[in-house]
Design a protein around this motif. Structure first.
Motif, short mmCIF file in Angstrom:
data_model
loop_
_atom_site.label_atom_id
_atom_site.label_comp_id
_atom_site.label_asym_id
_atom_site.label_seq_id
_atom_site.Cartn_x
_atom_site.Cartn_y
_atom_site.Cartn_z
N LYS A 1 -8.79 4.76 -0.90
CA LYS A 1 -8.32 5.80 -1.97
C LYS A 1 -9.07 7.14 -1.67
CE LYS A 1 -6.61 2.77 -5.33
NZ LYS A 1 -6.96 2.17 -6.99
N ALA A 2 -10.35 7.07 -1.58
CA ALA A 2 -11.11 8.25 -1.25
C ALA A 2 -10.53 8.97 0.02
CB ALA A 2 -12.54 8.00 -0.81
N LEU A 3 -10.30 8.37 1.09
CA LEU A 3 -9.58 9.00 2.27
C LEU A 3 -8.23 9.67 1.88
CD1 LEU A 3 -10.26 6.37 5.01
CD2 LEU A 3 -11.01 8.87 4.95
N GLU A 4 -7.61 8.80 1.19
CA GLU A 4 -6.16 9.46 0.73
C GLU A 4 -6.30 10.62 -0.19
OE1 GLU A 4 -3.32 5.48 0.63
OE2 GLU A 4 -4.49 5.89 -0.93
N ARG A 5 -7.30 10.49 -1.09
CA ARG A 5 -7.49 11.77 -1.65
C ARG A 5 -7.91 13.12 -0.94
NH1 ARG A 5 -10.04 8.31 -5.48
NH2 ARG A 5 -12.14 8.85 -4.75
N GLU A 6 -8.85 12.94 -0.04
CA GLU A 6 -9.23 14.03 0.94
C GLU A 6 -8.22 14.38 1.77
OE1 GLU A 6 -13.24 13.29 2.62
OE2 GLU A 6 -13.06 15.09 3.95
N VAL A 7 -7.41 13.58 2.34
CA VAL A 7 -6.25 14.25 3.39
C VAL A 7 -5.15 14.68 2.55
CG1 VAL A 7 -7.11 12.68 5.16
CG2 VAL A 7 -5.26 11.95 3.77
N GLY A 8 -5.10 14.01 1.18
CA GLY A 8 -3.89 14.38 0.26
C GLY A 8 -2.64 14.08 0.59
N ALA A 9 -2.82 12.75 1.26
CA ALA A 9 -1.41 11.90 1.44
C ALA A 9 -1.66 10.57 1.50
CB ALA A 9 -0.89 12.32 2.96
N ARG A 10 -0.56 9.89 1.18
CA ARG A 10 -0.79 8.28 1.10
C ARG A 10 -0.78 7.80 2.70
NH1 ARG A 10 0.06 3.85 -2.24
NH2 ARG A 10 0.46 5.08 -3.73
N LEU A 11 -2.15 6.94 2.85
CA LEU A 11 -2.14 6.26 4.05
C LEU A 11 -1.70 5.19 4.44
CD1 LEU A 11 -5.95 7.62 4.57
CD2 LEU A 11 -3.93 8.64 5.51
N LEU A 12 -1.42 4.31 3.48
CA LEU A 12 -0.88 2.91 3.50
C LEU A 12 0.05 2.51 2.39
CD1 LEU A 12 -4.21 1.16 3.83
CD2 LEU A 12 -2.65 1.17 5.61
N GLU A 13 1.13 2.08 2.71
CA GLU A 13 1.92 1.44 1.62
C GLU A 13 1.37 0.03 1.56
OE1 GLU A 13 4.65 4.84 1.68
OE2 GLU A 13 4.15 3.01 0.27
N ARG A 14 1.34 -0.32 0.06
CA ARG A 14 0.78 -1.64 -0.31
C ARG A 14 1.61 -2.70 -0.33
NH1 ARG A 14 -2.71 2.99 -0.24
NH2 ARG A 14 -4.63 2.52 -1.19
N SER A 15 2.76 -2.61 -0.31
CA SER A 15 3.52 -3.97 -0.64
C SER A 15 4.85 -3.70 0.21
CB SER A 15 3.73 -4.21 -1.93
OG SER A 15 4.41 -5.61 -2.08
N PRO A 16 5.15 -4.12 1.39
CA PRO A 16 4.24 -4.68 2.38
C PRO A 16 3.01 -3.78 2.87
CG PRO A 16 6.19 -4.47 3.59
CD PRO A 16 6.43 -3.80 2.04
N LEU A 17 2.23 -4.16 3.32
CA LEU A 17 1.20 -3.37 3.74
C LEU A 17 1.33 -2.72 4.95
CD1 LEU A 17 -1.99 -2.37 3.12
CD2 LEU A 17 -2.84 -4.24 4.41
N GLU A 18 1.71 -1.66 5.04
CA GLU A 18 2.11 -0.79 6.60
C GLU A 18 1.59 0.56 6.36
OE1 GLU A 18 6.64 0.28 5.38
OE2 GLU A 18 6.13 -1.57 6.76
N LEU A 19 1.26 1.20 7.54
CA LEU A 19 0.79 2.38 7.59
C LEU A 19 1.96 3.63 7.43
CD1 LEU A 19 -1.18 2.43 10.94
CD2 LEU A 19 -2.16 2.96 8.70
N THR A 20 1.85 4.59 6.77
CA THR A 20 2.59 5.74 6.75
C THR A 20 2.49 6.41 7.88
OG1 THR A 20 0.92 7.13 5.67
CG2 THR A 20 2.28 5.70 4.11
N ASP A 21 3.17 7.73 7.99
CA ASP A 21 2.98 8.49 9.23
C ASP A 21 1.47 9.07 9.16
OD1 ASP A 21 5.66 8.00 10.01
OD2 ASP A 21 6.67 9.68 9.11
#
Length: 304
Positions: free
Chosen positions: A37-57
């Motif tokens: 979550k700290a990484l997502e806040r710093e880059v300003g974008a969601r990094l992982l979709e949680r259900s199912p677990l997969e990477l975003t762009d």
């Protein structure tokens, strides 16, 4: 952005589970979740979709750089034995060095080898080779690659070329210029004892077919000298694309040279220097260099 956060992020992706990632890292699942979550806040974008677990762009882009940074840290620890507490590495930097790779490499090395004292040494155009040969520095971020059997070079960036000129120049407003348009301009002078390869870099020596360079009365030793002369419309200079990201000077314009051969920035070191501390620094630098855009030398990793 911290390496522990990147480790958690990579572990979650590779394990496919926050719980299994926590077990692998000997952390609690909430701690791993907090890192992501700290990484997502710093880059300003969601990094992982949680259900199912997969990477975003955004997550896929960061994953590539995260693995490279973690590999750089591992490489440094594997290459170098624990150094003495008083060991020193002198890092020479000409101008802005190899763009964002310069501070990123130094910061990663400092984290990996905290017992080594890093000293930064600014280099003038004259010291393109001499600082290494005379043992005033141990490694150096310079351009172009030195042509000397005593020196080895690791390519950091490959970049297009730009003209550094006055905003009052007729060429300043152009989207780009050709080599033919810039070869006959009046260039800033450099010290007579500057290496031939640096002169060829500044003046496009290989493309002149032996024609002499028109030089201004201003002798320049550093990029700041070039910028001042250009601002006063006394002489022009040339550099690589990343130069324009690092320097801003009133009255100066940076114009792409569309047909100029690309040029490289390098990390140079003495061929005879087999010390593990130098090998570790080179290993980190070359690993990070794999994340650089070949268009403008832009580093895609997290901030140093």
């Amino acid at each position: 952005m911290e390496l522990r956060q990147l480790r958690s992020f990579v572990a979650v992706v590779e394990e496919g589970s926050f719980v299994r990632a926590a077990q692998r890292l000997f952390l609690s699942p909430p701690a791993v979740t907090a890192h992501v979550k700290a990484l997502e806040r710093e880059v300003g974008a969601r990094l992982l979709e949680r259900s199912p677990l997969e990477l975003t762009d955004s997550g896929r882009r960061l994953m590539t750089c995260a693995r490279t940074l973690l590999e750089a840290e591992r490489s440094a620890l594997q290459v170098a034995d624990a150094p003495a507490d008083d060991e020193v590495l002198r890092v020479g930097v000409m101008g802005h060095g190899s763009a964002e790779l310069t501070p990123a490499t130094i910061a990663t090395f400092v984290r990996a080898k905290p017992g080594v004292t890093v000293r930064l040494v600014p280099l003038s155009f004259q010291e393109h080779i001499s600082a290494l040969v005379e043992r005033r520095v141990d490694v150096a971020f310079v351009r172009p690659a030195p042509v000397d059997d005593r020196i080895v070079s690791d390519v950091m960036t490959t970049e297009s070329r730009i003209l550094v000129t006055s905003r009052r120049s007729e060429l300043a407003a152009a989207a780009s210029v050709s080599l033919e348009e810039v070869l006959d301009l009046r260039y800033v002078d450099i010290p007579v004892d500057s290496p031939r390869e640096f002169a060829d870099f500044m003046y496009f020596g290989r493309e002149r077919n032996g024609d002499p360079v028109r030089r201004s009365e201003d002798v320049t030793f550093t990029p700041h000298d070039v910028l001042l002369s250009a601002a006063l419309a006394r002489g022009v200079g040339s550099s690589v694309q990343s130069f324009r990201r690092f320097y801003s000077w009133p009255g100066v314009a940076f114009v792409p040279i569309r047909d100029a051969p690309v040029e490289q920035t390098v990390l140079a070191s003495r061929a005879s220097d087999r010390r593990t501390v130098v090998a570790a620094f080179r290993s980190i630098a070359t690993t990070l260099a794999s994340t650089v855009s070949t268009v403008d030398g832009r580093f895609c990793g997290p901030r140093a």
